[in-house]
Structures are given as structure tokens and as C-alpha cells.
Motif scaffolding. Sequence first.
Motif, mmCIF file in Angstrom:
data_model
loop_
_atom_site.group_PDB
_atom_site.id
_atom_site.type_symbol
_atom_site.label_atom_id
_atom_site.label_comp_id
_atom_site.label_asym_id
_atom_site.label_seq_id
_atom_site.Cartn_x
_atom_site.Cartn_y
_atom_site.Cartn_z
ATOM 1 N N ARG B 571 10.039 -5.110 -11.982
ATOM 2 C CA ARG B 571 10.426 -6.361 -11.864
ATOM 3 C C ARG B 571 9.619 -7.338 -13.119
ATOM 4 N N PRO B 572 10.547 -8.315 -13.349
ATOM 5 C CA PRO B 572 9.922 -8.956 -14.539
ATOM 6 C C PRO B 572 8.414 -9.658 -14.182
ATOM 7 N N ASP B 573 8.240 -9.938 -12.942
ATOM 8 C CA ASP B 573 6.899 -10.256 -12.634
ATOM 9 C C ASP B 573 5.647 -9.694 -12.411
ATOM 10 N N ALA B 574 6.065 -8.274 -12.610
ATOM 11 C CA ALA B 574 5.031 -7.295 -12.264
ATOM 12 C C ALA B 574 3.880 -7.420 -13.032
ATOM 13 N N SER B 575 2.789 -7.268 -12.643
ATOM 14 C CA SER B 575 1.607 -7.283 -13.741
ATOM 15 C C SER B 575 0.715 -5.977 -13.338
ATOM 16 N N VAL B 576 -0.206 -5.853 -14.270
ATOM 17 C CA VAL B 576 -1.056 -4.677 -14.120
ATOM 18 C C VAL B 576 -1.960 -4.976 -12.839
ATOM 19 N N SER B 577 -2.554 -6.039 -12.774
ATOM 20 C CA SER B 577 -3.375 -6.544 -11.695
ATOM 21 C C SER B 577 -2.618 -6.401 -10.366
ATOM 22 N N SER B 578 -1.317 -6.732 -10.178
ATOM 23 C CA SER B 578 -0.884 -6.780 -8.871
ATOM 24 C C SER B 578 -0.443 -5.360 -8.618
ATOM 25 N N ILE B 579 -0.039 -4.487 -9.371
ATOM 26 C CA ILE B 579 0.235 -3.015 -9.415
ATOM 27 C C ILE B 579 -1.358 -2.369 -8.897
ATOM 28 N N ARG B 580 -2.115 -2.757 -9.519
ATOM 29 C CA ARG B 580 -3.379 -2.298 -9.219
ATOM 30 C C ARG B 580 -3.951 -2.681 -7.800
ATOM 31 N N THR B 581 -3.690 -3.729 -7.399
ATOM 32 C CA THR B 581 -3.939 -3.983 -5.721
ATOM 33 C C THR B 581 -3.254 -3.210 -4.911
ATOM 34 N N HIS B 582 -1.870 -2.974 -5.209
ATOM 35 C CA HIS B 582 -1.252 -2.152 -4.429
ATOM 36 C C HIS B 582 -1.819 -0.671 -4.237
ATOM 37 N N LEU B 583 -2.183 -0.125 -5.430
ATOM 38 C CA LEU B 583 -3.037 1.010 -5.481
ATOM 39 C C LEU B 583 -4.172 0.981 -4.697
ATOM 40 N N GLU B 584 -5.151 -0.005 -5.098
ATOM 41 C CA GLU B 584 -6.320 -0.139 -4.221
ATOM 42 C C GLU B 584 -6.169 -0.180 -2.740
ATOM 43 N N ARG B 585 -5.225 -0.944 -2.374
ATOM 44 C CA ARG B 585 -4.813 -0.814 -0.798
ATOM 45 C C ARG B 585 -4.517 0.392 -0.247
ATOM 46 N N ASP B 586 -3.543 0.915 -1.242
ATOM 47 C CA ASP B 586 -3.209 2.386 -0.589
ATOM 48 C C ASP B 586 -4.386 3.394 -0.443
ATOM 49 N N GLU B 587 -5.387 3.187 -1.365
ATOM 50 C CA GLU B 587 -6.636 4.018 -1.566
ATOM 51 C C GLU B 587 -7.341 3.763 -0.178
ATOM 52 N N ILE B 588 -7.624 2.290 0.119
ATOM 53 C CA ILE B 588 -8.482 2.166 1.337
ATOM 54 C C ILE B 588 -8.023 2.514 2.428
ATOM 55 N N ALA B 589 -6.456 2.653 2.601
ATOM 56 C CA ALA B 589 -5.788 3.090 3.898
ATOM 57 C C ALA B 589 -6.096 4.487 4.001
ATOM 58 N N ALA B 590 -5.957 5.256 2.794
ATOM 59 C CA ALA B 590 -6.132 6.777 2.853
ATOM 60 C C ALA B 590 -7.365 6.965 3.148
#
Lengths: 460, 710
Positions: B571-590
Amino acid sequence: MQLDETILAIASPPGRAARGLLRLSGPQTFELLSRRIAGRDICNWPPPRGVHRARYRLGALALPLLMVAYRSPHSYTGEDGAELLVPGNPVLLARLVDDLLEAGTSHRIAVRRAEPGEFTARAYFTGRISLTEAEGVAATISATSDAALRAASMLRRGALGRLAQELVDQLATALALVEAGIDFTDEEDVVAIAPDDLHERITQMRATIDQQLDRAVGMEQLDAIPWVVLTGPPNAGKSTLFNALLGRERAVVSDVAGTTRDVLTEPLMIDTPHGGAEIMLVDLAGLDATPDRMNQQMQRQAREAIDRAELLLDCYAATDASRGPLLPEDARVVRILTKVDLAPGTSTPPDALGVSGETGEGLDQLRALLSDRLASRAVSLSGDVLALTPRHEAELRAASGHLAEALELIAPARGQRHFDDPELIAVSLRAALDALGELGGEMTPDDVLGRVFASFCVGK
Amino acid sequence: MQDSYDIIVIGGGHAGTEAAWAASSVLATRGGRGRVALITMDPARIGQMSCNPAIGGLGKGQMVREIDALGGMMGLAIDATGIMFKMLNTSKGAAVRGPRAQADKYAYAAEIQRLVASRSNLDVIAGTIDDLIVEDGRVIGVTIPAGAGIVSPDPDAIEHNLRGDSQAKPVYPSHPRDVEALRAPRTIRSDAVVLTTGTFARGLMHTGETRTAGGRVDEGAAQGISNTLRRLGFELGRLKTGTPPRLAQESIAWDELDAQVGDERPVPFSDLSARNDDPGEARGKPALRNGVIEGWLHESVVPSMRRFPVLPQTECRITQTTAQAHELIRANLHRAPMFSGQVDAECGPRYCPSIEDKIVRFADRESHHVFLEPESLYTNEIYCNGISTSLPVDVQETMVRSMPGCAEAVILKWGYAVEYDMVWPHQIDATCMTKRVRGLFLAGQINCTTGYEEAGSQGLVAGLNAARLVMGEDAVRLARDEGYIGVMMDDLVTKTPREPYRMFTSRAEHRLRLRAENADERLTPLGRELGLVDDVRWSAYEERAAHLQALRNAFDRIHVEGKSLRALARRPDASVSSIRTHLERDEIAASARTNGSKANESGSGRLPVTADLPGELLERVMTEAKYDGYLARQQAEIKRQRAADHQKIPDWFEPWTAKGLRAEAAETLQKYRPATMGQAARLPGVNPADLTILAVAIRRGPQRTSAPIA
């Protein structure tokens, strides 16, 4: 040459004939055909070797055909292969080719048009034919490719060629402006093309293409093209004249048995006050070969051709003037005294035109006569309408599609000063350029760069 | 000096040094005790930047990244000596971004010399060559004149240069010590010779009516090599290029001019250099964390591994030419060598016009920008980017002084044009080896190219293939979809250049694939296999590759509101920081899940630690997601191209004997002598039917009369 790809080609001679033949060879022949063909006696794919009655799903149409299936290594090429026998309509054949290529793309099957001589070359590579036979291959290939090259250069001189060249030119300039904004942004003078400007240019180009496509005469409408039929007794030099007018030999005839060449038709460009236009030149010479066994179907074809002819070139040879002319005088009939070079003493009667397909004598007068008599009929076609072969139509449609894709990418940037993704826009423009290149001439990356250098002062 | 070397490289410019380095790497890892000699007129000038003191750019920057991915020197040297780094096209897609940097030209040359000196299997010889020795179509050595001799690096100079606090000194002396100098000419045997003549083959410099023999200011020309090449049957051409005047910085009203600055957070060229890419936390981080590793690129050898940038950063200034100067130039065109007929060479590059060219071709323009670029942190020399010229000195002076801020400018060196001999590149293969003389390789400007990056790339290809030849291994040709280097080599051998060849991104049909940022994944595994990549670089690569793999898995595995991370990244509005946030959330959940269960069996497929994830790798995977669809479309074409590139055309094949081949095609094939079916397919005027005939003729075999074996 890549033997892991499946190839296909129309194997019957060009022009209208009773039956058309489509040939396929390669490892994925049947995988491909299974996507389109169904038949009561085909329970499983790949089908057993032999002849199968089947139907081909061509859009909404279920086209009846005969499929001859060959299984490796028992085939001409040594590979899996098939021949599809369909009604001999050149439009239909070309549609089938396009449709099969499309099926290949959508089902990820590596299939493409065969290169000239490739079936024979494959036969050689799989060891099905000997070295000696292969010697003949090269000659066949070069003859075919020479014919293809001549055909291509004729196309470029035609109305379609001119249109395509103009589009290629405009598109190359547009691409150069996009590329300039990519490759030379660190340069002083280069101002990347504004999205609005590019949008307008591309919209116009696309409109031109779409307009032509809308108004283009499809092959089914090609019947509207005036027919000029060569008639006359056997050995009156009709085929020689046919070839001489076309400026080339008819394409090499396939060595496949069962193909007929009873009625041959070829489009011919003539000059009109409004530029080039197409007429259809029809040769009934094939009927000469077996006059006594001329069956009903053949007679019917000949009659139809003569009936619908705009002009009949009734040929008789100067060397055998007693055997002609055949047809009674009529507004449609032009008498042609052929082989005048072989009978130097003979004078041409006032109602006939003397020509020689060998020396070219009289051909210019004949062409002028064709232009004169048919210009008005042909103008309606050539003025602003193109006659398209399905392949050319496909290229134009592809170009239009790529331009549409580019417009979609440009749209979000409208009103802004630059694009976010010029590299993606360039991909679409390049693809459109390549599609048009088939018709209007190739435009290499270096040519595009040349336009950048010509229009901008780049370089430090 | 030894009587023989495995490989001799002639010329110490950007092509020659990369060639020597690559050959030395391959011989060191795979060829046992093989040795390389680098013969150059003046070793103190090895690695000199003759023209613009800058590396990289659009297309060119990608090439430097590829040289680096293949274990070359250029990326290491510019990272150690860059004084203004700038990523070009940052507002556009990743595929067309190109790194560029100004260098301290003294530091750059010295750094190249230091790297050369770090190789124990590489000797540097000061001298020219008298002749190439060729027997039975193979090169077997060179003869060098009396006075030539081995030179040794100066450890004090190296130490001084590493401090980086004053003007760098040459590592090598210009001449051998007396005891090392040959008393008489000598023959040195070698199975492979890499020839990089640059602008020196019958080099002739022009400034106005003044002509001076030489390839560079204050240096001589190589007069004999052209005759040697002609005698061997090569078809030579003559090209020209030029360079602008250099000004004294203190004589320019520097502070009054607009500044051009580098990036706030510079991105290095080399994969080995330290990264500062964590937002808000500009800490230098060594690229390696795996302890001691065997290899030749230790931290002590590569300064940018410890910190980057290594040198203090500086700025450039911008000024422009004026209408009155244009008038003056117009009035003096008859005195410009390129217009007066004084220069024999027919073409200079269209994209690198001299100021007189610009004024003739774009007559309506009243002004052209001129970039004033410092050539060094510690000297006053300023390079005038934009006014390359060979006009007479009086015109140059008036033109320069008419530029804003330059009214009092002192000219330190005059601009000049230089013409030189080259070998038309259809005579080499994409390996850089000549088709005529086995073992003779050509690289750089001699092959009708321009630019340090283009030269370095060819040097690498030549050095690599020279080493493979002497080891008895198959030649390597890079494919057009593997790298810009492959595009350039292929263009050189399948097209007739109409001017010196410079890389542009638009030359690459696989531009979306050939990105600066993924050069390592495209080429480092290949470089490792070939012996170009040492353990240090390889382990850094493996670490990155593991990260990338884990990231790619995560992009497909993690879903947010029913959409994969890959889709989100598009998506055009995707940013490194927004994706990083998703990765971090996944990591916390895991980790919550893992703590809940007894076994801690994390590991495979998961990101090691998201916080530790280099932002540039995340960006790379996001870029892939964006280009996915486009890249997939090109797969079939790439497969075809590769297959054709692997079908070799044997040496015995003679186009004229192939039955049925059109004369035009035969003529083209005869001229270019393509090495593969892929090259043949890309030649102008060769059509698919010709290729089929070619395939049949090759399959048929060389014997024309003997009976076939059934």
C-alpha cells in the motif's frame, strides 16, 4: 532453440483454402490443448495417437474440428504433437493461435509461435530426420524468413505501418521524458515530465489506438475489400502474374499432406489519391492442376470467387492467343495478354493489356488500372480505417492495455509535480512500445536515450 | 622480479586495480600459489581519479554495489574516502535509486594503493611494456624495458593516511629503487595479460591550439601498444573525452554561493561498512558480530567496518555560466580543437558534452549550472563540474571569471580534451577476453566505455576470467538479469557503440530486479563460488540472508485484519515503522505463547530480534513486495534468455559455411563472433530464422565432408 517449450504455427498456406491446419509440437502440447478442447472420444488427456473428432471452445463458440494426436517419439518432430484441422478461414486460424497463446499465459504453459522451420529443426534435433534431410531445412527456412521479411517491410509502408510508426515515435518521446526524469535527475537541465502532461499524451495515444481498433476492419469484415480474381485457361501465366503483382513468391507451401491450395488470396496494396489501400488478389490457378477431376466443391468456390469479384483479370497467353479470352466482355472484365515477352511479334489487341510477369512489362499500367478502377472502393477502407490481421489487432490491443496500465499509475500523481514510481510507468510504456514495435519498427533503449540527449542538455 | 607470473595486469587505473584484485582473490582462494603482477607507468598514481572526484550515480552506483557484492575494491575505497554521500532519486522507487559520493581524490587513490598492497600474491611493477608476446594465437608474456622494477609500499604513508587528518600520500613510489630496476629489457612470461590503457594509448591532450602527448596532465602516453594491437589484427578506433578546469577554493566567494549538501545519514556502498540505519539512534554498528573469521577483509584492512563515514563530510557549491561567456565561447569556437578539426577522434559522449558542445547544441540557453566540488578535504582544488572544455586558456579564464562567485577565481589546472586509441569492443567476449588472442583481456576505456564504475566492473570481469583461464576453468559471463555488469558486457559485445559507453538504468530491461540494495543477493553467492568473496564478507552475507529469509516468511505468515504483511507493504501509505510495529506485535504475541507453553522452541523461520533488525533489510523486503507482480511477469523471459546464454557457439563454427544462412546474418556473425546463442540472438540484423539455421549448423558439427556417425 529451446526444446522444452511448446511451439505452434499455422501450417496451411496463407490465404483462403478449404481447410486450415494448425500444428503444435512440444512437451506440453496436450496440457495446453486440454484447456480448450473437448471430445466425446477423448476420455483422458493426453489422448491416444490418432484422429479425434472434437470441439474447441473459442469464447462462446464451440468449433468442431479434427485433432490428429501424435505421441513422442512417433511424430514428425519426435515430440508430442498435434494437428488441428479446421475450416480454412485465415481469420479463424489466427484467432486460434492467439487463443492458444493466451491459454498458455493464463495456465503458465510455455508455448509460443514457432520460428520459421522450427518443426523441421526439432525433427533434426530429436534425431527423427537425417543430416541430409536437414540440409534442405536451411534452404526452406531462409526462403520462409525472406518472405516474412519482405512482408514486414511491405507492412511498414502501409497505412497501418504508418500509424504504428507515428505512435512509436510519440511513445518513444514520452518514454524518453520519463526516463530523463529517472536517469538524469542529478543533471542541471532535466525537468521530469509533469504527470498532467504525460497523462494527456498517453490518453491521446491510447484514444488513437482504440479509435483505430473500433473502426478497424476485422477479417470477418474483410469481405468488404474488393476482390480481384485472376481467371484464364491453364498455363496462361496467372500465378506468375499473381506473384509479380505481390512482389514476392507466395509463402513456401507446407509439405503436410492434405492441405489444399485451390483458391489462394493475398492482400495487395494499391496506390490511391488518399494513400495506400488494400485489395484482395485471388488466384484460381490451383484449379488448373486437376481440371478433369474438379469436384463440386472446387467449382463452387471458383464460382463464388468470380461472383463476388469486383474485377476479373481474364488472362490469356500471347504464346497461345487462340485459347482466350475466356470470359465475355463485361464491365468487370479486364483482358490481360500475358507472356508478351515470349511472343515479341504479337501485337496486343486494343481491348487487352499486355503484360509479362517475368520482365515486369505492363505491370505498372496494370497497377495504375487497378488503382483507377478500385480507388473509390478502396478509399472507404483506407481513408481512415485499417484492415487488421488478428495478430496486428492483438498487438494494438496489447499496446492499448499497457497504456491503460500506465494511465492508472499516472492518475494518482495528477496535479502534482512529479511521480513516485516513474520506474513502473516506464515498464508499461516500454511494453506498449515493444508491442507497437512489431508494426512500426523497433525502438531500442539506446534510441530512447538518444531522444533524451537530443532534447535535454545532460552531462556535466 | 620473477621471470613469470600467472597473470599480468597492465595499467593501474580503476579497471587495472580491480582486475589485479579479483585475479589475486581467485588465485589466493582457489589457485594455490598463483601470483599477479600489476605493471603501471607511475605506481604513485595507482587509483587516481583523472576526472570527476566522485563515485557512483544512477546506474553507476548500482555497478559499484555489484562490484562490492563480488568482492571488489571500489565500494570499500569510496566508503573509506567519501566526503559527501548522497543517495540519488530517493523520491522515486528503490529500483532507480543510486548511491553517489564525492571522494577526497588523494585519499581515494591512496586507499586503492593500500588495498593493493594488502595482497601478498600481488607485485606492483613500475614501468611500461615494450611488447606483448603472442605465439600460436595465445599470449605468453610481455617484454618490459630497462629501468622497470618492483616497487614496495611505504608503511609510514599507510599509517599517515589511516589517520585521515591531512592530505593523503601515495603508498607506492613512482620509480623502483635502483637495486630493483632492470638493467636491460626483460621478458616476463604469463598465460594471461589484462590490458587497461585508459586514455594513454597514443594519448594526445588539447587545450586550445596547444597539443601535448600524454594520457593525463604531466604524464606520458603509451605510444607502442597501438601498433602492437594493430599488428595482432585488432581494429582500432579513436575517441575523445575532456575535463574541466580546477580552481583554487580561497579565490572563490564560496560562502556566497548556494550549497549542495550530502545526506544527513549517509548510506555506505559496501556491505561490509558499518550501518547507522536505526532511526533516532545513529550508532555505528560493526557489520560483523560473529567473532574471529578468516579472510582478507579484516577490520584493520577496512576502516569503514568500524565506523562510517570514515572522513569528515563536506559540501559543494553551485554557480552557473553566463550569457556573456556563451557569446565569448561562440566567438572562439574556431579555436576549440573539437570544432577546428584539430582532434582526429570522431565522437565524444553525447551525455558528457563540453561547454562548447552545450552552447552549440542548445543555443537558446543562456546559462548552464556548474557544480563546484572539492577534490580533497585538505587541498584547495575545486572541480568545476559542468564546464569540461578544451578551449584556449584565455577563453577558459574569461568564462570562469564570468561565473557568479568566481570573479577572482584562480585557475590551478586548465581544462583539456584528450584523444586516445581504443579497440572496438566487438572484438572481445563478455568475459573481456579478446576473440583473436587467447589469454589477452581488455578492460576499461580501451573497450569504448567511460567512467570509473564501468572500468572497475570490466576489470573485475577480466581479472576473474584471467584467473579462471590460467586455472583451466570455464569462462564466466554475467547475465543481463544478474546485474548491470552483465548488461554492460552484453551491450558491448552485441551492439556497436556510437560513443563511449556509460551506464544508465534505462539500459537494463530488468531494472526493477537490478537494484542497488539487493546486489548482494544477486551476486555474492556467485562471487563466493568463484573465489572472489572471502570468509568475512561471506559470513556477513549469510547473516543478512538469514534475516531476509525470516522477514520474507514473516511477510507471508503474519496477517493483519485478514491481509498479509506483504499485501500491507504494497500500500502506498506503508512505512518501515508501521510494518516494524506489526512485526513487533507479532513477536510479543509469539513470546507470550512460548512462555505459556513449557518448551522454548523458537528459532527457525522467526526473526531473531525485531529490535535488532536493520531497517534497510526491512525496506528491501517491502520493495520486493511492491515489485512482486512485475518481477513475476519477467520470469519466463529470464528463463529463455538464460537458456540461450548457456548454449555456446563452438570456436570451429564459421558463419560462411552454414548452409542457408542469409548473407547479412553471416556477415554480422562473422564480425561479432558471438560466444553464445544468447549473444547471437541480440545482434542487430540476426532474426529467429537465422538462429534456427545456426543451431542446425552447430549440431551438424565441424566436419563438412566426412560421413556422419549415425
